[in-house]
Scaffold this motif. Structure first.
Motif, PDB file in Angstrom:
ATOM      1  N   THR A 106      39.432  27.003 -36.511  1.00  0.00           N
ATOM      2  CA  THR A 106      39.914  25.860 -35.744  1.00  0.00           C
ATOM      3  C   THR A 106      40.716  26.309 -34.525  1.00  0.00           C
ATOM      4  OG1 THR A 106      40.040  24.593 -37.792  1.00  0.00           O
ATOM      5  CG2 THR A 106      41.208  23.701 -35.900  1.00  0.00           C
ATOM      6  N   ALA A 107      41.517  27.337 -34.686  1.00  0.00           N
ATOM      7  CA  ALA A 107      42.308  27.834 -33.566  1.00  0.00           C
ATOM      8  C   ALA A 107      41.413  28.382 -32.454  1.00  0.00           C
ATOM      9  CB  ALA A 107      43.274  28.905 -34.037  1.00  0.00           C
ATOM     10  N   ALA A 108      40.389  29.141 -32.838  1.00  0.00           N
ATOM     11  CA  ALA A 108      39.481  29.705 -31.830  1.00  0.00           C
ATOM     12  C   ALA A 108      38.718  28.602 -31.112  1.00  0.00           C
ATOM     13  CB  ALA A 108      38.516  30.691 -32.486  1.00  0.00           C
ATOM     14  N   ILE A 109      38.323  27.562 -31.846  1.00  0.00           N
ATOM     15  CA  ILE A 109      37.616  26.443 -31.223  1.00  0.00           C
ATOM     16  C   ILE A 109      38.550  25.695 -30.272  1.00  0.00           C
ATOM     17  CG2 ILE A 109      36.469  24.241 -31.696  1.00  0.00           C
ATOM     18  CD1 ILE A 109      35.451  25.539 -34.316  1.00  0.00           C
ATOM     19  N   ALA A 110      39.812  25.545 -30.647  1.00  0.00           N
ATOM     20  CA  ALA A 110      40.787  24.895 -29.755  1.00  0.00           C
ATOM     21  C   ALA A 110      40.995  25.709 -28.488  1.00  0.00           C
ATOM     22  CB  ALA A 110      42.112  24.694 -30.484  1.00  0.00           C
ATOM     23  N   TYR A 111      41.094  27.039 -28.637  1.00  0.00           N
ATOM     24  CA  TYR A 111      41.221  27.902 -27.453  1.00  0.00           C
ATOM     25  C   TYR A 111      39.981  27.803 -26.570  1.00  0.00           C
ATOM     26  CZ  TYR A 111      45.329  30.137 -29.477  1.00  0.00           C
ATOM     27  OH  TYR A 111      46.562  30.396 -29.994  1.00  0.00           O
ATOM     28  N   PHE A 112      38.819  27.768 -27.200  1.00  0.00           N
ATOM     29  CA  PHE A 112      37.577  27.639 -26.447  1.00  0.00           C
ATOM     30  C   PHE A 112      37.550  26.320 -25.687  1.00  0.00           C
ATOM     31  CE2 PHE A 112      33.219  26.080 -26.172  1.00  0.00           C
ATOM     32  CZ  PHE A 112      32.623  27.106 -25.466  1.00  0.00           C
ATOM     33  N   SER A 113      37.959  25.232 -26.328  1.00  0.00           N
ATOM     34  CA  SER A 113      37.979  23.921 -25.676  1.00  0.00           C
ATOM     35  C   SER A 113      38.913  23.929 -24.478  1.00  0.00           C
ATOM     36  CB  SER A 113      38.422  22.853 -26.667  1.00  0.00           C
ATOM     37  OG  SER A 113      37.597  22.818 -27.778  1.00  0.00           O
ATOM     38  N   SER A 114      40.080  24.505 -24.663  1.00  0.00           N
ATOM     39  CA  SER A 114      41.044  24.585 -23.565  1.00  0.00           C
ATOM     40  C   SER A 114      40.505  25.429 -22.420  1.00  0.00           C
ATOM     41  CB  SER A 114      42.356  25.177 -24.082  1.00  0.00           C
ATOM     42  OG  SER A 114      43.277  25.309 -23.043  1.00  0.00           O
ATOM     43  N   LEU A 115      39.853  26.524 -22.765  1.00  0.00           N
ATOM     44  CA  LEU A 115      39.278  27.395 -21.737  1.00  0.00           C
ATOM     45  C   LEU A 115      38.171  26.684 -20.967  1.00  0.00           C
ATOM     46  CD1 LEU A 115      39.193  30.233 -20.496  1.00  0.00           C
ATOM     47  CD2 LEU A 115      37.508  30.831 -22.223  1.00  0.00           C
ATOM     48  N   MET A 116      37.363  25.895 -21.657  1.00  0.00           N
ATOM     49  CA  MET A 116      36.291  25.165 -20.975  1.00  0.00           C
ATOM     50  C   MET A 116      36.854  24.114 -20.029  1.00  0.00           C
ATOM     51  SD  MET A 116      33.454  26.482 -21.688  1.00  0.00           S
ATOM     52  CE  MET A 116      34.324  28.041 -21.655  1.00  0.00           C
ATOM     53  N   LEU A 117      37.907  23.417 -20.439  1.00  0.00           N
ATOM     54  CA  LEU A 117      38.533  22.438 -19.547  1.00  0.00           C
ATOM     55  C   LEU A 117      39.156  23.136 -18.339  1.00  0.00           C
ATOM     56  CD1 LEU A 117      40.202  19.963 -22.049  1.00  0.00           C
ATOM     57  CD2 LEU A 117      38.495  19.412 -20.333  1.00  0.00           C
ATOM     58  N   SER A 118      39.796  24.261 -18.556  1.00  0.00           N
ATOM     59  CA  SER A 118      40.395  25.009 -17.449  1.00  0.00           C
ATOM     60  C   SER A 118      39.336  25.500 -16.478  1.00  0.00           C
ATOM     61  CB  SER A 118      41.191  26.205 -17.980  1.00  0.00           C
ATOM     62  OG  SER A 118      42.239  25.789 -18.782  1.00  0.00           O
ATOM     63  N   THR A 119      38.277  26.052 -17.019  1.00  0.00           N
ATOM     64  CA  THR A 119      37.198  26.559 -16.168  1.00  0.00           C
ATOM     65  C   THR A 119      36.543  25.436 -15.374  1.00  0.00           C
ATOM     66  OG1 THR A 119      36.806  28.315 -17.765  1.00  0.00           O
ATOM     67  CG2 THR A 119      35.062  27.889 -16.176  1.00  0.00           C
ATOM     68  N   GLY A 120      36.320  24.316 -16.026  1.00  0.00           N
ATOM     69  CA  GLY A 120      35.742  23.169 -15.338  1.00  0.00           C
ATOM     70  C   GLY A 120      36.634  22.662 -14.218  1.00  0.00           C
ATOM     71  N   THR A 121      37.936  22.689 -14.441  1.00  0.00           N
ATOM     72  CA  THR A 121      38.878  22.260 -13.407  1.00  0.00           C
ATOM     73  C   THR A 121      38.810  23.170 -12.193  1.00  0.00           C
ATOM     74  OG1 THR A 121      40.365  21.397 -15.097  1.00  0.00           O
ATOM     75  CG2 THR A 121      41.308  21.805 -12.932  1.00  0.00           C
ATOM     76  N   VAL A 122      38.805  24.464 -12.424  1.00  0.00           N
ATOM     77  CA  VAL A 122      38.763  25.417 -11.309  1.00  0.00           C
ATOM     78  C   VAL A 122      37.443  25.309 -10.551  1.00  0.00           C
ATOM     79  CG1 VAL A 122      38.776  27.870 -10.739  1.00  0.00           C
ATOM     80  CG2 VAL A 122      40.432  26.968 -12.372  1.00  0.00           C
ATOM     81  N   ILE A 123      36.344  25.136 -11.280  1.00  0.00           N
ATOM     82  CA  ILE A 123      35.038  25.030 -10.620  1.00  0.00           C
ATOM     83  C   ILE A 123      34.940  23.738  -9.826  1.00  0.00           C
ATOM     84  CG2 ILE A 123      32.575  24.724 -11.060  1.00  0.00           C
ATOM     85  CD1 ILE A 123      32.903  26.728 -13.377  1.00  0.00           C
ATOM     86  N   LEU A 124      35.287  22.616 -10.438  1.00  0.00           N
ATOM     87  CA  LEU A 124      35.194  21.337  -9.731  1.00  0.00           C
ATOM     88  C   LEU A 124      36.153  21.275  -8.548  1.00  0.00           C
ATOM     89  CD1 LEU A 124      34.807  18.789 -12.651  1.00  0.00           C
ATOM     90  CD2 LEU A 124      33.092  19.517 -11.006  1.00  0.00           C
ATOM     91  N   GLY A 125      37.330  21.877  -8.697  1.00  0.00           N
ATOM     92  CA  GLY A 125      38.287  21.903  -7.587  1.00  0.00           C
ATOM     93  C   GLY A 125      37.817  22.770  -6.435  1.00  0.00           C
ATOM     94  N   GLY A 126      36.959  23.733  -6.719  1.00  0.00           N
ATOM     95  CA  GLY A 126      36.472  24.627  -5.678  1.00  0.00           C
ATOM     96  C   GLY A 126      35.283  24.097  -4.902  1.00  0.00           C
ATOM     97  N   ILE A 127      34.655  23.057  -5.396  1.00  0.00           N
ATOM     98  CA  ILE A 127      33.476  22.524  -4.707  1.00  0.00           C
ATOM     99  C   ILE A 127      33.807  22.005  -3.308  1.00  0.00           C
ATOM    100  CG2 ILE A 127      31.752  20.671  -4.780  1.00  0.00           C
ATOM    101  CD1 ILE A 127      31.534  21.192  -7.799  1.00  0.00           C
ATOM    102  N   PRO A 128      34.868  21.196  -3.126  1.00  0.00           N
ATOM    103  CA  PRO A 128      35.178  20.768  -1.748  1.00  0.00           C
ATOM    104  C   PRO A 128      35.507  21.943  -0.826  1.00  0.00           C
ATOM    105  CG  PRO A 128      36.350  19.398  -3.312  1.00  0.00           C
ATOM    106  CD  PRO A 128      35.739  20.523  -4.090  1.00  0.00           C
ATOM    107  N   ALA A 129      36.165  22.954  -1.350  1.00  0.00           N
ATOM    108  CA  ALA A 129      36.482  24.128  -0.534  1.00  0.00           C
ATOM    109  C   ALA A 129      35.208  24.873  -0.135  1.00  0.00           C
ATOM    110  CB  ALA A 129      37.427  25.054  -1.292  1.00  0.00           C
ATOM    111  N   ALA A 130      34.269  24.964  -1.046  1.00  0.00           N
ATOM    112  CA  ALA A 130      33.000  25.627  -0.728  1.00  0.00           C
ATOM    113  C   ALA A 130      32.213  24.836   0.312  1.00  0.00           C
ATOM    114  CB  ALA A 130      32.173  25.800  -2.004  1.00  0.00           C
ATOM    115  N   LEU A 131      32.250  23.509   0.189  1.00  0.00           N
ATOM    116  CA  LEU A 131      31.574  22.679   1.190  1.00  0.00           C
ATOM    117  C   LEU A 131      32.222  22.840   2.558  1.00  0.00           C
ATOM    118  CD1 LEU A 131      30.947  19.439  -0.899  1.00  0.00           C
ATOM    119  CD2 LEU A 131      29.275  21.144  -0.181  1.00  0.00           C
TER     120      LEU A 131
END
Length: 108
Positions: A44-69
């Motif tokens: 459960t702990a590893a899955i929680a860390y994975f979930s948090s990492l996916m949300l963090s990664t998604g935030t950084v990627i989505l936030g970078g799209i306007p900068a890339a444009l």
């Protein structure tokens, strides 16, 4: 430490805050339980860390799209400009707004 490092630290900070305190964390956790229970040995702990990492990664990627444009629009060839780093930082900050309430209520 150069000026760009502060932008990267800020972007990582907002990504981390959004990954830990986002109100969608439990929804992402439920999806991760179904998808990652076997590869993460049902921990459960590893899955929680994975979930948090996916949300963090998604935030950084989505936030970078306007900068890339923006960089595509101005025709930047080499490294990111200061303006595009500001756009990236602002994008991640805007995406982190739903998590700020939980961050301030719970704290670190």
């Amino acid at each position: 430490m150069n000026e760009r490092s502060f932008y990267y630290i800020g972007i990582a900070f907002f990504g981390m805050i959004n990954g830990i305190f986002n109100p969608l964390f439990f929804f992402v956790f439920q999806i991760s339980v179904y998808l990652m229970a076997e590869p993460l040995f049902g921990s459960t702990a590893a899955i929680a860390y994975f979930s948090s990492l996916m949300l963090s990664t998604g935030t950084v990627i989505l936030g970078g799209i306007p900068a890339a444009l923006y960089e595509r629009f101005i025709g930047a060839k080499n490294d990111s400009t200061v303006t595009s780093l500001w756009i990236w930082l602002a994008g991640t900050a805007i995406l982190t707004l739903p998590a700020i309430g939980n961050f301030l209520a719970i704290g670190l």
